[in-house]
Design a protein around this motif. Sequence first.
Motif, short mmCIF file in Angstrom:
data_model
loop_
_atom_site.label_atom_id
_atom_site.label_comp_id
_atom_site.label_asym_id
_atom_site.label_seq_id
_atom_site.Cartn_x
_atom_site.Cartn_y
_atom_site.Cartn_z
N SER A 17 4.32 -1.51 1.98
CA SER A 17 3.85 -2.26 3.15
C SER A 17 2.48 -1.76 3.57
N ALA A 18 1.69 -2.66 4.11
CA ALA A 18 0.36 -2.36 4.65
C ALA A 18 -0.60 -1.82 3.59
N LEU A 19 -0.48 -2.27 2.36
CA LEU A 19 -1.39 -1.85 1.30
C LEU A 19 -2.69 -2.64 1.45
N PRO A 20 -3.82 -1.96 1.71
CA PRO A 20 -5.07 -2.70 1.90
C PRO A 20 -5.50 -3.39 0.60
N PRO A 21 -6.16 -4.54 0.72
CA PRO A 21 -6.52 -5.33 -0.47
C PRO A 21 -7.33 -4.57 -1.52
N ASP A 22 -8.29 -3.74 -1.12
CA ASP A 22 -9.10 -3.05 -2.12
C ASP A 22 -8.32 -1.96 -2.84
N LEU A 23 -7.40 -1.29 -2.14
CA LEU A 23 -6.55 -0.30 -2.80
C LEU A 23 -5.57 -1.00 -3.74
N ARG A 24 -5.05 -2.14 -3.32
CA ARG A 24 -4.15 -2.91 -4.19
C ARG A 24 -4.90 -3.35 -5.45
N ALA A 25 -6.12 -3.83 -5.30
CA ALA A 25 -6.91 -4.27 -6.45
C ALA A 25 -7.15 -3.10 -7.42
N PHE A 26 -7.42 -1.92 -6.87
CA PHE A 26 -7.60 -0.74 -7.72
C PHE A 26 -6.32 -0.45 -8.49
N LEU A 27 -5.18 -0.44 -7.78
CA LEU A 27 -3.90 -0.12 -8.41
C LEU A 27 -3.47 -1.18 -9.43
N ALA A 51 4.48 4.80 -2.74
CA ALA A 51 5.70 4.29 -2.10
C ALA A 51 6.64 5.44 -1.74
N ARG A 52 6.81 6.36 -2.65
CA ARG A 52 7.70 7.50 -2.42
C ARG A 52 7.18 8.38 -1.28
N GLU A 53 5.90 8.67 -1.29
CA GLU A 53 5.31 9.52 -0.26
C GLU A 53 5.33 8.84 1.11
N ALA A 54 5.20 7.52 1.13
CA ALA A 54 5.22 6.79 2.39
C ALA A 54 6.54 7.00 3.13
N GLN A 55 7.59 7.25 2.40
CA GLN A 55 8.90 7.45 3.01
C GLN A 55 9.23 8.91 3.27
N SER A 56 8.51 9.83 2.65
CA SER A 56 8.93 11.23 2.75
C SER A 56 7.95 12.16 3.45
N GLN A 57 6.71 11.80 3.59
CA GLN A 57 5.71 12.71 4.15
C GLN A 57 5.82 12.82 5.66
N GLU A 58 5.85 14.02 6.16
CA GLU A 58 5.86 14.25 7.60
C GLU A 58 4.56 13.75 8.23
N VAL A 59 3.46 13.81 7.49
CA VAL A 59 2.19 13.33 8.02
C VAL A 59 2.30 11.86 8.38
N SER A 60 2.88 11.06 7.49
CA SER A 60 3.03 9.63 7.76
C SER A 60 3.94 9.39 8.96
N LEU A 61 4.96 10.23 9.10
CA LEU A 61 5.88 10.08 10.22
C LEU A 61 5.20 10.46 11.54
N ALA A 62 4.34 11.47 11.50
CA ALA A 62 3.64 11.92 12.70
C ALA A 62 2.50 10.99 13.08
N THR A 63 2.02 10.22 12.13
CA THR A 63 0.92 9.29 12.38
C THR A 63 1.36 7.90 11.92
N PRO A 64 2.08 7.17 12.76
CA PRO A 64 2.59 5.85 12.37
C PRO A 64 1.48 4.93 11.87
N GLY A 65 1.76 4.22 10.80
CA GLY A 65 0.79 3.30 10.23
C GLY A 65 -0.12 3.91 9.18
N LEU A 66 -0.04 5.22 8.99
CA LEU A 66 -0.88 5.90 8.00
C LEU A 66 -0.25 5.74 6.62
N LEU A 67 -1.03 5.26 5.68
CA LEU A 67 -0.58 5.13 4.30
C LEU A 67 -1.38 6.13 3.46
N LEU A 68 -0.70 7.16 2.96
CA LEU A 68 -1.35 8.14 2.11
C LEU A 68 -1.40 7.61 0.67
#
Length: 120
Positions: A17-27, A51-68
């Motif tokens: 979710s929330a994958l920006p278009p330029d990052l998606r194009a790169f991937l 996808a895996r890190e989006a669900q497990s990283q404490e950083v993402s949990l502490a900063t809602p909406g952050l996609l590492l």
Amino acid sequence: MQLAPEGAAKETLDAISALPPDLRAFLEQHDGGRGKVGNRPLILWSAEEIAREAQSQEVSLATPGLLLFGTDGGAEAYGYLARLRQHRYGRIPLIAAGMHEFEAIADSLEQLIQALADGR
């Protein structure tokens, strides 16, 4: 920088979710990569790792909406924070950090990589 020779599966990309278009194009072209940009190490994760890190990283949990999507191989991660109006790409410590520790750097993935190459 060495990039993965193949792109990520569409289903995997659609699941992030929330994958920006330029990052998606790169991937779509290169499912991750690693090497140096300037004199900084840069590891761009595969779509599955993102996808895996989006669900497990404490950083993402502490900063809602952050996609590492990558790291410097050490204590900093690179991410995309959609709620910012500009400079949505940046870096953040890999410990449970809040939004105040997100260092906004660039408006696009390309600009972020250029900023890292320039030593920022």
